[in-house]
Motif scaffolding. Sequence first.
Motif, PDB file in Angstrom:
ATOM      1  N   ASP A 636       0.825  -1.215   0.000  1.00 55.26           N
ATOM      2  CA  ASP A 636       0.000   0.000   0.000  1.00 55.26           C
ATOM      3  C   ASP A 636       0.856   1.262   0.000  1.00 55.26           C
ATOM      4  O   ASP A 636       0.547   2.259   0.683  1.00 55.26           O
ATOM      5  N   GLY A 637       1.945   1.228  -0.730  1.00 55.68           N
ATOM      6  CA  GLY A 637       2.812   2.386  -0.858  1.00 55.68           C
ATOM      7  C   GLY A 637       3.738   2.627   0.312  1.00 55.68           C
ATOM      8  O   GLY A 637       4.456   3.634   0.332  1.00 55.68           O
ATOM      9  N   VAL A 638       3.752   1.720   1.293  1.00 55.40           N
ATOM     10  CA  VAL A 638       4.615   1.872   2.468  1.00 55.40           C
ATOM     11  C   VAL A 638       5.854   1.003   2.296  1.00 55.40           C
ATOM     12  O   VAL A 638       5.743  -0.195   1.992  1.00 55.40           O
ATOM     13  N   ASP A 639       7.038   1.598   2.483  1.00 51.31           N
ATOM     14  CA  ASP A 639       8.288   0.836   2.392  1.00 51.31           C
ATOM     15  C   ASP A 639       8.480   0.019   3.665  1.00 51.31           C
ATOM     16  O   ASP A 639       8.465   0.556   4.785  1.00 51.31           O
ATOM     17  N   ASP A 667       9.879   5.813   7.650  1.00 53.73           N
ATOM     18  CA  ASP A 667      10.587   6.887   8.345  1.00 53.73           C
ATOM     19  C   ASP A 667      11.883   6.289   8.864  1.00 53.73           C
ATOM     20  O   ASP A 667      11.904   5.642   9.914  1.00 53.73           O
ATOM     21  N   PRO A 668      12.982   6.438   8.142  1.00 53.64           N
ATOM     22  CA  PRO A 668      14.229   5.759   8.521  1.00 53.64           C
ATOM     23  C   PRO A 668      14.773   6.192   9.877  1.00 53.64           C
ATOM     24  O   PRO A 668      15.581   5.469  10.454  1.00 53.64           O
ATOM     25  N   ARG A 669      14.324   7.337  10.382  1.00 57.01           N
ATOM     26  CA  ARG A 669      14.801   7.763  11.697  1.00 57.01           C
ATOM     27  C   ARG A 669      13.968   7.181  12.833  1.00 57.01           C
ATOM     28  O   ARG A 669      14.325   7.304  14.000  1.00 57.01           O
ATOM     29  N   ASN A 670      12.885   6.539  12.463  1.00 60.15           N
ATOM     30  CA  ASN A 670      12.025   5.955  13.496  1.00 60.15           C
ATOM     31  C   ASN A 670      11.421   4.642  12.993  1.00 60.15           C
ATOM     32  O   ASN A 670      10.219   4.523  12.790  1.00 60.15           O
ATOM     33  N   PRO A 671      12.256   3.624  12.776  1.00 59.52           N
ATOM     34  CA  PRO A 671      11.713   2.344  12.315  1.00 59.52           C
ATOM     35  C   PRO A 671      10.874   1.690  13.416  1.00 59.52           C
ATOM     36  O   PRO A 671      11.154   1.830  14.601  1.00 59.52           O
ATOM     37  N   THR A 672       9.842   0.981  12.989  1.00 56.24           N
ATOM     38  CA  THR A 672       8.974   0.290  13.940  1.00 56.24           C
ATOM     39  C   THR A 672       8.737  -1.129  13.456  1.00 56.24           C
ATOM     40  O   THR A 672       8.880  -1.438  12.266  1.00 56.24           O
ATOM     41  N   GLU A 673       8.357  -1.985  14.381  1.00 55.05           N
ATOM     42  CA  GLU A 673       7.968  -3.346  14.021  1.00 55.05           C
ATOM     43  C   GLU A 673       6.465  -3.317  13.765  1.00 55.05           C
ATOM     44  O   GLU A 673       5.657  -3.280  14.687  1.00 55.05           O
ATOM     45  N   ASN A 674       6.089  -3.348  12.507  1.00 54.65           N
ATOM     46  CA  ASN A 674       4.698  -3.182  12.112  1.00 54.65           C
ATOM     47  C   ASN A 674       3.856  -4.417  12.404  1.00 54.65           C
ATOM     48  O   ASN A 674       2.675  -4.315  12.751  1.00 54.65           O
ATOM     49  N   ALA A 675       4.439  -5.598  12.260  1.00 56.47           N
ATOM     50  CA  ALA A 675       3.707  -6.840  12.513  1.00 56.47           C
ATOM     51  C   ALA A 675       4.707  -7.957  12.788  1.00 56.47           C
ATOM     52  O   ALA A 675       5.861  -7.901  12.337  1.00 56.47           O
ATOM     53  N   THR A 676       4.268  -8.972  13.523  1.00 56.24           N
ATOM     54  CA  THR A 676       5.112 -10.137  13.807  1.00 56.24           C
ATOM     55  C   THR A 676       4.262 -11.402  13.743  1.00 56.24           C
ATOM     56  O   THR A 676       3.045 -11.375  13.929  1.00 56.24           O
ATOM     57  N   LEU A 727      -0.399  -4.690   6.093  1.00 60.39           N
ATOM     58  CA  LEU A 727       0.041  -3.713   7.081  1.00 60.39           C
ATOM     59  C   LEU A 727      -0.557  -4.070   8.441  1.00 60.39           C
ATOM     60  O   LEU A 727      -1.771  -4.172   8.600  1.00 60.39           O
ATOM     61  N   GLY A 728       0.313  -4.289   9.396  1.00 59.40           N
ATOM     62  CA  GLY A 728      -0.120  -4.576  10.757  1.00 59.40           C
ATOM     63  C   GLY A 728      -0.475  -6.018  11.022  1.00 59.40           C
ATOM     64  O   GLY A 728      -0.867  -6.363  12.149  1.00 59.40           O
ATOM     65  N   ASP A 729      -0.318  -6.921  10.027  1.00 54.60           N
ATOM     66  CA  ASP A 729      -0.762  -8.289  10.277  1.00 54.60           C
ATOM     67  C   ASP A 729      -0.009  -9.290   9.393  1.00 54.60           C
ATOM     68  O   ASP A 729       0.210  -9.051   8.197  1.00 54.60           O
ATOM     69  N   ILE A 730       0.377 -10.406   9.999  1.00 56.80           N
ATOM     70  CA  ILE A 730       0.932 -11.559   9.285  1.00 56.80           C
ATOM     71  C   ILE A 730       0.174 -12.777   9.784  1.00 56.80           C
ATOM     72  O   ILE A 730       0.161 -13.071  10.990  1.00 56.80           O
ATOM     73  N   THR A 731      -0.494 -13.487   8.894  1.00 63.03           N
ATOM     74  CA  THR A 731      -1.276 -14.655   9.299  1.00 63.03           C
ATOM     75  C   THR A 731      -0.904 -15.852   8.442  1.00 63.03           C
ATOM     76  O   THR A 731      -0.530 -15.713   7.258  1.00 63.03           O
ATOM     77  N   SER A 732      -1.014 -17.034   9.035  1.00 63.75           N
ATOM     78  CA  SER A 732      -0.775 -18.271   8.306  1.00 63.75           C
ATOM     79  C   SER A 732      -2.031 -18.631   7.522  1.00 63.75           C
ATOM     80  O   SER A 732      -3.112 -18.779   8.091  1.00 63.75           O
TER      81      SER A 732
END
Length: 804
Positions: A636-639, A667-676, A727-732
């Motif tokens: 969705d356009g997010v790196d 935002d390379p100065r504030n990386p976040t863990e978007n989903a696990t 974005l925000g989710d990884i599911t099997s």
Amino acid sequence: MINPGVANGYDSCDDLREDMLNALKHYASNFIARQSNNNWHERCDPNNPGRPWTWGYEYEESAIEAEATVSLNAESSDSLMAKDPAPGAAGASADEVSNEDSFETNNQVDGVDEGDIVKSDGTYAYAAYGDLLYVWNATNGTNGISITPMPYEKVNETECTWKPWVHEPWLIDEPFLTKPIEEDFWTEEEAVSITVGEVEELEAAPVSTEEVHTKEPVSPESVRTRNRNHRHSRKASSIMGYPGGLWNPCRQDKPRILSLLLEGSRITVIASENKNHLYYYPSENDEEEIESTIDDYTKLTIRVYNVSEVPTDGSPLELLGEKEIKGNYDSARSIDNTGLVVTTSNVNKWSFTQDLYRHHPQYCGMNSTEYEALAVETALNKTEAFLDHMLEDMKLQLDGTCDSFFQIAAMQSGDSDEDGTKTDGDMLSQFVQVLSFDMSANFENKEISTNVAGAYSSGWLSSVYASQGFVVTLNEGSHYNPNTNEWDSATYILGFDITGTTPKPFCYAEVAGRPGVPRNPYVTDFYEGHLRVVTTETSWSIDEGRRTTNKIRILKVPSTPEEGQEMNQTAETGHLGKPNENVEAVRFIGPRAYVVTFERTDPFYIYDLSDPTKPEKLGELEIPGFSSYLHPVSIDGVDLMLGIGVHVDEETQLRAGLKISLFDISDPRNPTENATFIDEGAYSSGGNDFKAFRFLTQSKKLILPKSEWTWGSKGNFDGFVVYDVSLGDITSSYEIEHASAYTMNHGCWYNAHMPARSFVFQSKLTTILSHSVISTDLADGDELWNMTLGEGLTDKDNCWEYFF
């Protein structure tokens, strides 16, 4: 010492030969000096040499200093100085994904195709299964297959004979002797070939301790004289054993396909055939059986096949050309029609140095000066012959300019005249070969024409990186640290220009430390005229224990002759990670670097390298566990950056399963863990075998191999998992099981094993693992067809385990 001049190559092959000769003399000088650094051997009584004196005694330090060297000169054995090496040496909609394709190899560099065990052109799938090359229709494997076996010379084990290995009598102390040595054992009549059964019968014969200890000793001098005349009757394996042990000289394993390169209507196969070669003492009068100077434990062959027409009745592909090459396989690449293969050969100097060991009877009773004089004379008498044999073994034809070879030099640096403790004066320990060939050529008489470049290394090859213009080899060596008076690890980078027909040396660099992740090409990257390398320096002290220093180093690659041959360092970062952390993953994307380190937590760093003289850390993130592979994606356009790695229990710090992380790097100065996503108890080879990873850019599906094992019959799994990533989710989404626990334990398998790979053809997912190929519908996971590799090629009397 090495310097940038090594990248000049050689103006003549005579210069290369002279450098090789001097390198051998230098090695012999150091070898003799180390042997001389022990005066215990002076105690040997020449009048009673039958008493073994090389076992069970403590050595005393010699008055000769450890750093002393004995030099050789071809003109006189009295001279103690050898010449130096040559000057200068040293998620989409259903409509959008209805025909989704993804079958390319997961390559590091665009335009550079990496060799792999599985390939596809979208029409056919090609899979190397042991010694067999399977080809089938990409969308439906039930429409017929082609099976191409790799040829090899078979051995009739029932008729095979060989000559057993017997210890040198003067090297055996009485407690180690298991059978009496008869005086007439060394005669030609006794040293006949024997069969497997005869050896087993010989071993079973009882031997009394009294018989061993009362046997009249055999004179080492007389035995040595006979040995010189009958050395061919005493061959020995590299593993000293008899049938039933680890080594069987009468068994010839089938070849193994190590890599495939696919270009147009041709596929290149790189196959390896194990060598059950023997170590023995060569005769001075018989050159035919002299021990090889090259420890190539495999025989490599390049074969090119025609795939413009693929048979479907099980018959093989048409062979267009082949060639046997030297070395042990490291990696392969293809750029358009040019194939590149990198190999290494370890130089075996046993036959060169065996007569220089001070424990041999001819040195019995000599003081250090006398030993050195005789050893120098012995070395000089065999240096030229050994060099000729080494050139013959390596198939190096020194009849040109030899400008495709780096000049020979010790891979060590620093303000010290001593040899690094890791080299022992050996500048020829390993030969790194970069070989190129035209995969589209018309091979006359089915002979592939190759072009060879290379470099001798006193260290060892760590990893290889290739771009469209050049190949770099990262070789580990030593650097003298004046602050600690010790030799530290260093990486010597040799750059080969591959824009012409023959690879040529063109640049060189030295950086401190080792590559940050051994055997991982992702620690190296080329961008806008600069090479970026992640290295790790390791130190140890009593007070602090083990300490690591991780850095990104930026090197300017010369682009004009005026800039010389050296890749000069323009900048380096500070330490990456917390104290004592290891680098686990690296990914360079354009002007930025993404690095994961780990000891107890998982720091994720982003560095800006757009200014090659001033790298800047932009941001960092600290989370549990760690990633061992990083892959850039966009949703969705997010790196974003997908990380595949290991879940670590925060309390026990033990590895507890598979972890998939989705990092937001917009935002390379504030990386976040978007989903696990955490799969307790599971493991995926995709974190280390990067070609097992596949992410579908249209459907936003992640395909990974998964393994899970228990001590029981339940809970085991060997197959693949398809994940939906948003974005925000990884599911099997669903799992694909390739073999049940019962099938693994009770099946009958061919002696081969496939690593995990996946393809997508017209939204049909094909997964390959171990011994099976399964096609499923990408959307819902319903099985479409399957195929068992090796089916019909085994029987109950010739079964192999599932994990061969």
